[in-house]
Write an enzyme that holds these catalytic residues in place. Structure first.
Site, PDB file in Angstrom:
ATOM      1  N   ARG A 153      40.947  40.802  46.456  1.00  0.00           N
ATOM      2  CA  ARG A 153      41.427  39.768  45.544  1.00  0.00           C
ATOM      3  C   ARG A 153      41.325  40.192  44.088  1.00  0.00           C
ATOM      4  O   ARG A 153      41.712  39.430  43.206  1.00  0.00           O
ATOM      5  CB  ARG A 153      40.568  38.523  45.729  1.00  0.00           C
ATOM      6  CG  ARG A 153      41.242  37.413  46.491  1.00  0.00           C
ATOM      7  CD  ARG A 153      40.234  36.293  46.542  1.00  0.00           C
ATOM      8  NE  ARG A 153      40.826  35.027  46.804  1.00  0.00           N
ATOM      9  CZ  ARG A 153      40.955  34.501  48.022  1.00  0.00           C
ATOM     10  NH1 ARG A 153      40.598  35.177  49.080  1.00  0.00           N
ATOM     11  NH2 ARG A 153      41.454  33.302  48.145  1.00  0.00           N
ATOM     12  N   ARG A 209      39.116  20.844  53.776  1.00  0.00           N
ATOM     13  CA  ARG A 209      38.202  21.702  53.020  1.00  0.00           C
ATOM     14  C   ARG A 209      37.869  21.089  51.674  1.00  0.00           C
ATOM     15  O   ARG A 209      38.734  20.498  51.042  1.00  0.00           O
ATOM     16  CB  ARG A 209      38.866  23.075  52.790  1.00  0.00           C
ATOM     17  CG  ARG A 209      38.357  24.138  53.702  1.00  0.00           C
ATOM     18  CD  ARG A 209      39.233  25.351  53.701  1.00  0.00           C
ATOM     19  NE  ARG A 209      39.409  25.981  52.401  1.00  0.00           N
ATOM     20  CZ  ARG A 209      40.099  27.096  52.215  1.00  0.00           C
ATOM     21  NH1 ARG A 209      40.685  27.679  53.233  1.00  0.00           N
ATOM     22  NH2 ARG A 209      40.213  27.627  51.019  1.00  0.00           N
ATOM     23  N   LYS A 236      48.578  32.622  54.576  1.00  0.00           N
ATOM     24  CA  LYS A 236      47.890  33.836  55.036  1.00  0.00           C
ATOM     25  C   LYS A 236      47.172  33.594  56.371  1.00  0.00           C
ATOM     26  O   LYS A 236      47.332  34.348  57.312  1.00  0.00           O
ATOM     27  CB  LYS A 236      46.872  34.310  53.980  1.00  0.00           C
ATOM     28  CG  LYS A 236      47.502  34.666  52.639  1.00  0.00           C
ATOM     29  CD  LYS A 236      46.485  35.228  51.660  1.00  0.00           C
ATOM     30  CE  LYS A 236      45.417  34.248  51.228  1.00  0.00           C
ATOM     31  NZ  LYS A 236      45.920  33.053  50.520  1.00  0.00           N
ATOM     32  N   ARG A 288      42.261  27.380  41.544  1.00  0.00           N
ATOM     33  CA  ARG A 288      42.394  28.551  42.429  1.00  0.00           C
ATOM     34  C   ARG A 288      43.709  29.288  42.147  1.00  0.00           C
ATOM     35  O   ARG A 288      43.764  30.511  42.199  1.00  0.00           O
ATOM     36  CB  ARG A 288      42.308  28.127  43.897  1.00  0.00           C
ATOM     37  CG  ARG A 288      40.873  27.825  44.327  1.00  0.00           C
ATOM     38  CD  ARG A 288      40.798  26.994  45.600  1.00  0.00           C
ATOM     39  NE  ARG A 288      41.465  27.575  46.734  1.00  0.00           N
ATOM     40  CZ  ARG A 288      41.846  26.890  47.805  1.00  0.00           C
ATOM     41  NH1 ARG A 288      41.619  25.587  47.877  1.00  0.00           N
ATOM     42  NH2 ARG A 288      42.438  27.489  48.805  1.00  0.00           N
ATOM     43  N   ARG A 331      46.602  20.267  54.227  1.00  0.00           N
ATOM     44  CA  ARG A 331      46.027  21.101  55.292  1.00  0.00           C
ATOM     45  C   ARG A 331      44.838  20.396  55.954  1.00  0.00           C
ATOM     46  O   ARG A 331      44.014  19.776  55.294  1.00  0.00           O
ATOM     47  CB  ARG A 331      45.552  22.425  54.702  1.00  0.00           C
ATOM     48  CG  ARG A 331      44.714  23.223  55.692  1.00  0.00           C
ATOM     49  CD  ARG A 331      44.439  24.616  55.261  1.00  0.00           C
ATOM     50  NE  ARG A 331      43.905  24.713  53.919  1.00  0.00           N
ATOM     51  CZ  ARG A 331      43.901  25.833  53.216  1.00  0.00           C
ATOM     52  NH1 ARG A 331      44.416  26.933  53.722  1.00  0.00           N
ATOM     53  NH2 ARG A 331      43.394  25.855  52.012  1.00  0.00           N
TER      54      ARG A 331
HETATM   55  P1  AP5 Z   1      47.263  28.533  55.262  1.00  0.00           P
HETATM   56  O1  AP5 Z   1      47.801  29.485  56.312  1.00  0.00           O
HETATM   57  O2  AP5 Z   1      45.977  27.862  55.558  1.00  0.00           O
HETATM   58  O3  AP5 Z   1      47.260  29.249  53.821  1.00  0.00           O
HETATM   59  P2  AP5 Z   1      46.317  30.358  53.203  1.00  0.00           P
HETATM   60  O4  AP5 Z   1      47.197  31.300  52.437  1.00  0.00           O
HETATM   61  O5  AP5 Z   1      45.436  30.957  54.263  1.00  0.00           O
HETATM   62  O6  AP5 Z   1      45.530  29.458  52.177  1.00  0.00           O
HETATM   63  P3  AP5 Z   1      44.002  29.380  51.737  1.00  0.00           P
HETATM   64  O7  AP5 Z   1      43.892  28.174  50.875  1.00  0.00           O
HETATM   65  O8  AP5 Z   1      43.083  29.468  52.918  1.00  0.00           O
HETATM   66  O9  AP5 Z   1      43.904  30.656  50.885  1.00  0.00           O
HETATM   67  P4  AP5 Z   1      42.848  30.966  49.875  1.00  0.00           P
HETATM   68  O10 AP5 Z   1      43.173  32.396  49.645  1.00  0.00           O
HETATM   69  O11 AP5 Z   1      42.803  30.118  48.659  1.00  0.00           O
HETATM   70  O12 AP5 Z   1      41.467  30.614  50.626  1.00  0.00           O
HETATM   71  P5  AP5 Z   1      40.281  31.502  51.212  1.00  0.00           P
HETATM   72  O13 AP5 Z   1      39.687  30.791  52.337  1.00  0.00           O
HETATM   73  O14 AP5 Z   1      40.729  32.918  51.395  1.00  0.00           O
HETATM   74  O15 AP5 Z   1      48.411  27.450  54.988  1.00  0.00           O
HETATM   75  C1  AP5 Z   1      48.190  26.367  54.078  1.00  0.00           C
HETATM   76  C2  AP5 Z   1      48.817  25.074  54.659  1.00  0.00           C
HETATM   77  O16 AP5 Z   1      50.252  25.216  54.659  1.00  0.00           O
HETATM   78  C3  AP5 Z   1      48.410  24.784  56.106  1.00  0.00           C
HETATM   79  O17 AP5 Z   1      48.237  23.420  56.278  1.00  0.00           O
HETATM   80  C4  AP5 Z   1      49.600  25.317  56.948  1.00  0.00           C
HETATM   81  O18 AP5 Z   1      49.751  24.580  58.148  1.00  0.00           O
HETATM   82  C5  AP5 Z   1      50.780  25.117  55.987  1.00  0.00           C
HETATM   83  N1  AP5 Z   1      51.763  26.188  56.108  1.00  0.00           N
HETATM   84  C6  AP5 Z   1      51.542  27.525  56.312  1.00  0.00           C
HETATM   85  N2  AP5 Z   1      52.701  28.215  56.375  1.00  0.00           N
HETATM   86  C7  AP5 Z   1      53.693  27.288  56.169  1.00  0.00           C
HETATM   87  C8  AP5 Z   1      55.131  27.374  56.117  1.00  0.00           C
HETATM   88  N3  AP5 Z   1      55.775  28.549  56.252  1.00  0.00           N
HETATM   89  N4  AP5 Z   1      55.811  26.229  55.905  1.00  0.00           N
HETATM   90  C9  AP5 Z   1      55.173  25.024  55.753  1.00  0.00           C
HETATM   91  N5  AP5 Z   1      53.832  24.873  55.814  1.00  0.00           N
HETATM   92  C10 AP5 Z   1      53.103  25.997  56.014  1.00  0.00           C
HETATM   93  O19 AP5 Z   1      39.281  31.525  49.966  1.00  0.00           O
HETATM   94  C11 AP5 Z   1      38.568  30.386  49.558  1.00  0.00           C
HETATM   95  C12 AP5 Z   1      37.582  30.755  48.464  1.00  0.00           C
HETATM   96  O20 AP5 Z   1      36.644  31.757  48.953  1.00  0.00           O
HETATM   97  C13 AP5 Z   1      38.176  31.403  47.202  1.00  0.00           C
HETATM   98  O21 AP5 Z   1      38.634  30.406  46.290  1.00  0.00           O
HETATM   99  C14 AP5 Z   1      36.960  32.187  46.673  1.00  0.00           C
HETATM  100  O22 AP5 Z   1      36.062  31.344  46.016  1.00  0.00           O
HETATM  101  C15 AP5 Z   1      36.293  32.695  47.945  1.00  0.00           C
HETATM  102  N6  AP5 Z   1      36.776  34.015  48.345  1.00  0.00           N
HETATM  103  C16 AP5 Z   1      37.428  34.338  49.503  1.00  0.00           C
HETATM  104  N7  AP5 Z   1      37.750  35.631  49.543  1.00  0.00           N
HETATM  105  C17 AP5 Z   1      37.296  36.177  48.355  1.00  0.00           C
HETATM  106  C18 AP5 Z   1      37.353  37.483  47.795  1.00  0.00           C
HETATM  107  N8  AP5 Z   1      37.963  38.496  48.427  1.00  0.00           N
HETATM  108  N9  AP5 Z   1      36.795  37.654  46.569  1.00  0.00           N
HETATM  109  C19 AP5 Z   1      36.187  36.649  45.908  1.00  0.00           C
HETATM  110  N10 AP5 Z   1      36.107  35.389  46.400  1.00  0.00           N
HETATM  111  C20 AP5 Z   1      36.657  35.151  47.608  1.00  0.00           C
END
Ligand code: AP5
Ligand code: ZN
Length: 219
Positions: A91, A163, A13, A174, A130
């Protein structure tokens, strides 16, 4: 343009959000990044969010919805004609319903909910490899997206970090939380005919090309 990006942890994402926002000139609003910013500044919201994030759990809906509603009043969103890309929000169904209400107040609608589809067994490898730049938030991967110099951001030379919630056990939690609380949103947006399913297993560039083909239709 108003977009939400759906997908499990590590689906790509954040990676795709950066490219979409640069191409279409809309603000990238990541709720995860907003919480991490609050945590690094040790704000009351950051302290509260940390309790949940460290365990791989979702932050309570009311805190997230208030934060997003406030963020959507900022100048960059208004300058983009009330345009945005929401990364990691909504979410839960409750959050999705709240977003409908927030948009309705402005007489606006969401254009697309883009769902990045990646099999669960791939996610753990992606997330645990990552590395992130604390200065510009650029994301790298030890195998799939290496920086030119190991452990250092290409853009500003800052040392990269991992992270805290990217440890394998927390990632598993997660993913479980995603299946339980977030996956139902695919059906929610299918019912509203907003869903775009993209195969997130392809190379990053091909994922983006697929997204661009769809978005170029509305620009
Ligand atoms: P990356 O692009 O970083 O993936 P991502 O989908 O953004 O993953 P996240 O782990 O950031 O998502 P998340 O939803 O768990 O975390 P968030 O910060 O929102 O890619 C991942 C890796 O793969 C990278 O190294 C990249 O280089 C590689 N990659 C990407 N595309 C690729 C491809 N095509 N091929 C190969 N490699 C690839 O949330 C964190 C926490 O915050 C949650 O657990 C929760 O506690 C809280 N939170 C956030 N939003 C909410 C909400 N709306 N409600 C409640 N709690 C929330
Ligand atoms: Zn950087």
């Amino acid at each position: 343009m108003r977009i939400v990006l759906l997908g499990p942890p590590g689906a790509g994402k954040g990676t795709q959000a950066k490219r979409i926002c640069e191409t279409y000139g809309i603000p990238h609003i990541s709720t995860g990044d907003l919480f991490r910013e609050n945590m690094s500044k040790d704000t009351p919201l950051g302290k509260k969010a940390k309790e949940y994030m460290a365990q791989g759990l979702l932050v309570p809906d009311d805190l997230v919805v208030d934060m997003v509603e406030d963020r959507l009043t900022h100048e960059d969103v208004l300058a983009a004609g009330y345009g945005y890309l929401l990364d990691g929000f909504p979410r839960t169904v409750h959050q999705a319903e709240a977003l409908c209400r927030i948009n309705a107040k402005r007489d606006c609608e969401l254009d697309f909910a883009i769902n990045l589809d990646v099999p669960f067994d791939i996610l753990i490898e992606r997330v645990s490899g990552r590395r992130i730049c604390p200065t510009c938030h650029a994301t790298y991967h030890v195998k799939y997206s290496k920086p030119k110099v190991e452990g250092v951001c290409d853009l500003d030379g800052t040392p990269l970090y991992q992270r805290e919630d990217d440890k394998v056990e927390t990632v598993k939690k997660r993913i479980e939380v995603y299946q339980d609380q977030t996956e139902p949103l695919i059906e929610f947006y299918e019912d509203k005919q907003k869903i775009i399913n993209i195969n997130g297993l392809q190379h990053m560039k091909d994922v983006f090309d697929n997204i661009e083909k769809i978005l170029s239709g509305v620009n």
